[in-house]
Scaffold this motif. Sequence first.
Motif, PDB file in Angstrom:
ATOM      1  N   THR A 442      65.989  28.438  15.268  1.00 41.54           N
ATOM      2  CA  THR A 442      65.361  27.646  14.211  1.00 41.54           C
ATOM      3  C   THR A 442      66.087  27.871  12.891  1.00 41.54           C
ATOM      4  O   THR A 442      66.916  28.794  12.766  1.00 41.54           O
ATOM      5  CB  THR A 442      63.890  28.041  14.051  1.00 41.54           C
ATOM      6  OG1 THR A 442      63.833  29.427  13.660  1.00 41.54           O
ATOM      7  CG2 THR A 442      63.121  27.852  15.357  1.00 41.54           C
ATOM      8  N   ARG A 444      64.634  28.970  10.236  1.00 40.61           N
ATOM      9  CA  ARG A 444      64.159  30.280   9.784  1.00 40.61           C
ATOM     10  C   ARG A 444      64.926  31.400  10.481  1.00 40.61           C
ATOM     11  O   ARG A 444      65.369  32.362   9.842  1.00 40.61           O
ATOM     12  CB  ARG A 444      62.669  30.415  10.065  1.00 40.61           C
ATOM     13  CG  ARG A 444      62.098  31.766   9.587  1.00 40.61           C
ATOM     14  CD  ARG A 444      60.661  31.984  10.052  1.00 40.61           C
ATOM     15  NE  ARG A 444      59.737  31.064   9.413  1.00 40.61           N
ATOM     16  CZ  ARG A 444      59.224  29.986   9.987  1.00 40.61           C
ATOM     17  NH1 ARG A 444      59.551  29.702  11.266  1.00 40.61           N
ATOM     18  NH2 ARG A 444      58.378  29.203   9.359  1.00 40.61           N
ATOM     19  N   ILE A 447      68.385  31.988   9.134  1.00 44.03           N
ATOM     20  CA  ILE A 447      68.452  32.559   7.787  1.00 44.03           C
ATOM     21  C   ILE A 447      68.023  34.022   7.797  1.00 44.03           C
ATOM     22  O   ILE A 447      68.686  34.878   7.207  1.00 44.03           O
ATOM     23  CB  ILE A 447      67.585  31.738   6.808  1.00 44.03           C
ATOM     24  CG1 ILE A 447      68.194  30.344   6.640  1.00 44.03           C
ATOM     25  CG2 ILE A 447      67.478  32.441   5.460  1.00 44.03           C
ATOM     26  CD1 ILE A 447      67.366  29.403   5.808  1.00 44.03           C
ATOM     27  N   THR A 448      66.929  34.326   8.483  1.00 42.48           N
ATOM     28  CA  THR A 448      66.430  35.701   8.477  1.00 42.48           C
ATOM     29  C   THR A 448      67.140  36.589   9.479  1.00 42.48           C
ATOM     30  O   THR A 448      67.185  37.805   9.321  1.00 42.48           O
ATOM     31  CB  THR A 448      64.923  35.715   8.791  1.00 42.48           C
ATOM     32  OG1 THR A 448      64.700  35.219  10.125  1.00 42.48           O
ATOM     33  CG2 THR A 448      64.153  34.848   7.804  1.00 42.48           C
ATOM     34  N   ASP A 455      58.273  33.357   4.092  1.00 46.21           N
ATOM     35  CA  ASP A 455      58.771  31.990   4.007  1.00 46.21           C
ATOM     36  C   ASP A 455      59.072  31.574   2.570  1.00 46.21           C
ATOM     37  O   ASP A 455      59.999  30.783   2.322  1.00 46.21           O
ATOM     38  CB  ASP A 455      57.767  31.016   4.623  1.00 46.21           C
ATOM     39  CG  ASP A 455      57.836  31.027   6.149  1.00 46.21           C
ATOM     40  OD1 ASP A 455      58.666  31.778   6.696  1.00 46.21           O
ATOM     41  OD2 ASP A 455      57.062  30.292   6.789  1.00 46.21           O
ATOM     42  N   VAL A 458      62.460  32.643   1.813  1.00 47.31           N
ATOM     43  CA  VAL A 458      63.412  31.790   2.521  1.00 47.31           C
ATOM     44  C   VAL A 458      63.594  30.468   1.781  1.00 47.31           C
ATOM     45  O   VAL A 458      64.724  29.992   1.587  1.00 47.31           O
ATOM     46  CB  VAL A 458      62.933  31.539   3.967  1.00 47.31           C
ATOM     47  CG1 VAL A 458      63.837  30.531   4.657  1.00 47.31           C
ATOM     48  CG2 VAL A 458      62.907  32.842   4.754  1.00 47.31           C
ATOM     49  N   TRP A 459      62.483  29.862   1.350  1.00 43.98           N
ATOM     50  CA  TRP A 459      62.585  28.589   0.615  1.00 43.98           C
ATOM     51  C   TRP A 459      63.316  28.776  -0.706  1.00 43.98           C
ATOM     52  O   TRP A 459      64.078  27.887  -1.139  1.00 43.98           O
ATOM     53  CB  TRP A 459      61.195  28.001   0.379  1.00 43.98           C
ATOM     54  CG  TRP A 459      60.623  27.295   1.573  1.00 43.98           C
ATOM     55  CD1 TRP A 459      59.564  27.677   2.330  1.00 43.98           C
ATOM     56  CD2 TRP A 459      61.101  26.075   2.141  1.00 43.98           C
ATOM     57  NE1 TRP A 459      59.342  26.789   3.353  1.00 43.98           N
ATOM     58  CE2 TRP A 459      60.269  25.784   3.260  1.00 43.98           C
ATOM     59  CE3 TRP A 459      62.136  25.204   1.839  1.00 43.98           C
ATOM     60  CZ2 TRP A 459      60.446  24.656   4.048  1.00 43.98           C
ATOM     61  CZ3 TRP A 459      62.320  24.079   2.633  1.00 43.98           C
ATOM     62  CH2 TRP A 459      61.502  23.804   3.711  1.00 43.98           C
ATOM     63  N   ASP A 468      67.110  23.029   0.339  1.00 39.37           N
ATOM     64  CA  ASP A 468      65.678  22.858   0.577  1.00 39.37           C
ATOM     65  C   ASP A 468      65.302  21.411   0.863  1.00 39.37           C
ATOM     66  O   ASP A 468      64.396  21.131   1.654  1.00 39.37           O
ATOM     67  CB  ASP A 468      64.873  23.384  -0.606  1.00 39.37           C
ATOM     68  CG  ASP A 468      65.272  22.717  -1.915  1.00 39.37           C
ATOM     69  OD1 ASP A 468      66.493  22.471  -2.112  1.00 39.37           O
ATOM     70  OD2 ASP A 468      64.386  22.437  -2.743  1.00 39.37           O
ATOM     71  N   LEU A 478      61.207  24.603   8.667  1.00 38.69           N
ATOM     72  CA  LEU A 478      61.864  25.859   9.005  1.00 38.69           C
ATOM     73  C   LEU A 478      61.857  26.133  10.496  1.00 38.69           C
ATOM     74  O   LEU A 478      62.653  26.936  10.993  1.00 38.69           O
ATOM     75  CB  LEU A 478      61.173  27.025   8.282  1.00 38.69           C
ATOM     76  CG  LEU A 478      61.313  27.079   6.757  1.00 38.69           C
ATOM     77  CD1 LEU A 478      60.537  28.264   6.214  1.00 38.69           C
ATOM     78  CD2 LEU A 478      62.770  27.150   6.328  1.00 38.69           C
ATOM     79  N   ASP A 479      60.977  25.476  11.243  1.00 38.51           N
ATOM     80  CA  ASP A 479      60.879  25.691  12.685  1.00 38.51           C
ATOM     81  C   ASP A 479      61.758  24.738  13.492  1.00 38.51           C
ATOM     82  O   ASP A 479      61.700  24.734  14.725  1.00 38.51           O
ATOM     83  CB  ASP A 479      59.429  25.547  13.151  1.00 38.51           C
ATOM     84  CG  ASP A 479      58.539  26.629  12.574  1.00 38.51           C
ATOM     85  OD1 ASP A 479      58.965  27.802  12.607  1.00 38.51           O
ATOM     86  OD2 ASP A 479      57.443  26.305  12.068  1.00 38.51           O
ATOM     87  N   ARG A 501      71.477  32.130   4.089  1.00 38.20           N
ATOM     88  CA  ARG A 501      71.375  33.359   4.884  1.00 38.20           C
ATOM     89  C   ARG A 501      71.830  34.563   4.070  1.00 38.20           C
ATOM     90  O   ARG A 501      71.250  35.658   4.177  1.00 38.20           O
ATOM     91  CB  ARG A 501      72.224  33.208   6.139  1.00 38.20           C
ATOM     92  CG  ARG A 501      72.280  34.431   7.014  1.00 38.20           C
ATOM     93  CD  ARG A 501      73.375  34.276   8.062  1.00 38.20           C
ATOM     94  NE  ARG A 501      73.089  33.201   8.982  1.00 38.20           N
ATOM     95  CZ  ARG A 501      73.999  32.579   9.743  1.00 38.20           C
ATOM     96  NH1 ARG A 501      75.282  32.941   9.642  1.00 38.20           N
ATOM     97  NH2 ARG A 501      73.660  31.612  10.557  1.00 38.20           N
ATOM     98  N   VAL A 504      69.269  35.109   0.813  1.00 33.92           N
ATOM     99  CA  VAL A 504      67.923  35.617   1.078  1.00 33.92           C
ATOM    100  C   VAL A 504      67.885  37.144   1.071  1.00 33.92           C
ATOM    101  O   VAL A 504      66.820  37.751   0.886  1.00 33.92           O
ATOM    102  CB  VAL A 504      67.409  35.055   2.423  1.00 33.92           C
ATOM    103  CG1 VAL A 504      67.970  35.844   3.603  1.00 33.92           C
ATOM    104  CG2 VAL A 504      65.896  35.019   2.474  1.00 33.92           C
TER     105      VAL A 504
END
Length: 609
Positions: A442, A444, A447-448, A455, A458-459, A468, A478-479, A501, A504
Motif C-alpha cells: 500500500t 502507507r 512510506i512507513t 497517518d 504520513v500525510w 498528497d 493510503l490503503d 518515505r 516521514v
Amino acid sequence: MAGEDAELRGSTTWEGFAVLGHAIRREPAIFILSTLGSVLFAVLTVADAWVLGWATDHVVIPAFENGEIATGLLWAVLGLFLGVAVLRAVGIVARRLGAGVMQFRMQAHTRRAVTRQYLTLPMEWHQRHPTGQLLSNAYSDVEAAWAPIAPLPMALGTVVMMAIAVVQMILADMVLALVGLLVFPAVVVANLAYQRLASPLMTHAQALRAEVSEIAHESFDGAMVVKTLGREGEETDRFRAKAHELRDVNIRAGRIRAAFDPTLASLPNIGVLIVLAVGTSRVMAGQTDAGDVVTVAYLLTIVAFPIRAIGWLLGEFPRSVVGYRRTEAVIAATGSMEYGAATLPSAGRGAVLEVDSLHYAYDPATRLLDGVTFDVQPGRTVALVGQTASGKSTLTNLLTRLVDPDEGQVRIDGVDLRDLARGELAGAVALVPQTAFLFDDTVRGNITLGADIPDDVVWAALRDAQADGFVAALGDGLDTQLGERGTSLSGGQRQRISLARALVRRPRLLILDDATSAVDPEVEARILATLRDGSTDTTLVVVAYRKATIGLADEVVHLDEGRVADRGTHRELLGRNRDYARLVNAYEQAAHEEAAGSATVPSSAGGAQ
C-alpha cells in the motif's frame, strides 16, 4: 572444471554427512522422532518375513498335506499380518512427517539467515554479486542443501532393517544366506560407479541453475530496455542457450540414472532366483525347510532395499554439498563494513556535514573521486553539480555509508561515519536515490516500511513531497495497493512517494540524488522550496541539473572528473567559471528542446488528423 569435479568427488560423501550432522544438531527432537518411526517400519518389515515363513510352515504346507486349515491358525495369521501392517503404517507416517518437518524447518532457517545476511552486507559486496545469483542462493541452493534430509530417516531405518534381516537369514539357513549375500558386492560396485559418473554432472547442473536464474532475472528486470530496443529475440536466444545446456546436463545425468536403477533392481532379483534354485535342491535333499527358503528369499529382497535407500541418500549429496557451500559462503561473508559505538542526536538542529579528502575507486584503474573536500552547515542547502560520471552518485553513496572511501573521511557532527554504531546513521540521514523503488504494498506501507508512524505524520510527509493530492485521489487513499515496483504510478509520482518515505523519518541530513528528475519543474521547485523553508532543522544535499533547482541552493559544489572544481553560490559560479556556466546552460537548453519536442507532437498529430 575437471579439477573441481575431482575434488568434489573426493569430499562429497564426508561433506554430505557433515551437512546432515548440522541439521541433526539443530533439530534433534524431530530427527529422533522420524528415525524411531523409520526403525519401527524396518523392524516390522523384517517381521513380515518371519510371519510369512511361519505361515508357510504352520498353515500353507499343512493345508496341502491335510486338505484343511484350522480356523484358529487362519485367524492368527490374519491377525499377525494386520498387526504388522498397522504398526508399519504408523512408522511410515512418523518417518515421513518427521523428515518433512525437519527438511522444511532447515530450509526456512537457512533462507532467513541468507536474507538477513543480504540486508546486513554492505553495498560494496552486493555490487560484486549478480542479483540472479543471490536469488539462486536463497532459493534453489537452500533447497538443494537440505534435500538429503528427506531420505535420511529411511536410510537409517533401513540400515537397522538390513542388520536384522542379515542376522535372520543366517539363523534361518547359513548356506542360503551366504549365497544370497553375494549380491552385496555387486550392489556396492554399482553404487560406486553411479556416484563417480553422476556426481560431476549433478554439480554442473546446480551451477547452471544459478546461471539460468541470473539470465532470467536480468531479462525480467530490464524488460523495458529489452522491449524498447526490440531485443526480445536476442534475450530469448541467450536464455534458450543456457536452458538447453542445463537440459542437456540433466538428460545426461538422467541417462546414467536410467541405466543404474534397473541394474540395481535386477541384482536382488537375480540373487533371489539363485537362492530359490539352491534352496530347492536343499529342500529336496532334506537339508532345510521350505519355510526357511521362503524366509531367506523374502529377506533378500528386503536387504536390497536398504542399499538402494542409502544410494538415494548418497545420490543427493553432490547437489547438497554445492548448495550448502554457496549458502554458507553468503552467511560467512563479512564484507568490509565495520562499526564503532558512537551515537548521534536523533532530533534537533540540522546535521553538520564534513567531507574531507575523499578518494574512491571501484577498481584501481578507475578512480571516481579524487580528494573531494567540502562542508555543509546545519540547515543549509548545497547542490552537487557536474557532468555525467563526475562522481555525484558515488559521493551520495559515501555520504550515506553504502560504501566506505578508500581514503579520507565523511563526518557528521564531527563523528566519522565509520565510528558510528550499527543503525545509528539511518536514524539521522536519509537518501532518496535516482531510481525510486516501490514495493508491492500500500501507499502507507511504502512510506512507513513497517514502522509505527501515525497517518497524520504520513500525510504531512506527502504534503511536503507534493504527493498528497494524487494519493488522496487514489481509490483507497493510503490503503491503495501500488503493484510491483509501483507500476500503477507515473515516474514522477513514484519519485514523490519515495521522497515522502524519507521525509516521514524527519532526517537531520537529507540527500536527494536527482530524486525529482521525473517531476514537473514547477512541482520540483515547490518541493525544494518547502524543504528549504519549512524544514530549517534539516541539512539538504541535492544532486541537481535544472538551473531553477540549483538556484534554490545556498551553495553549489561543482564536481569535475571526481574533483571539486569550484564552490560558491550559483550566481558566483556563473560569473567566474566558464565550464560551470556551459554545463548548466547545456542542461537548460536540453530541457527546453525536450519540452518543445513534446509540445509539437500533439500538434503534428492533430494536423494529420
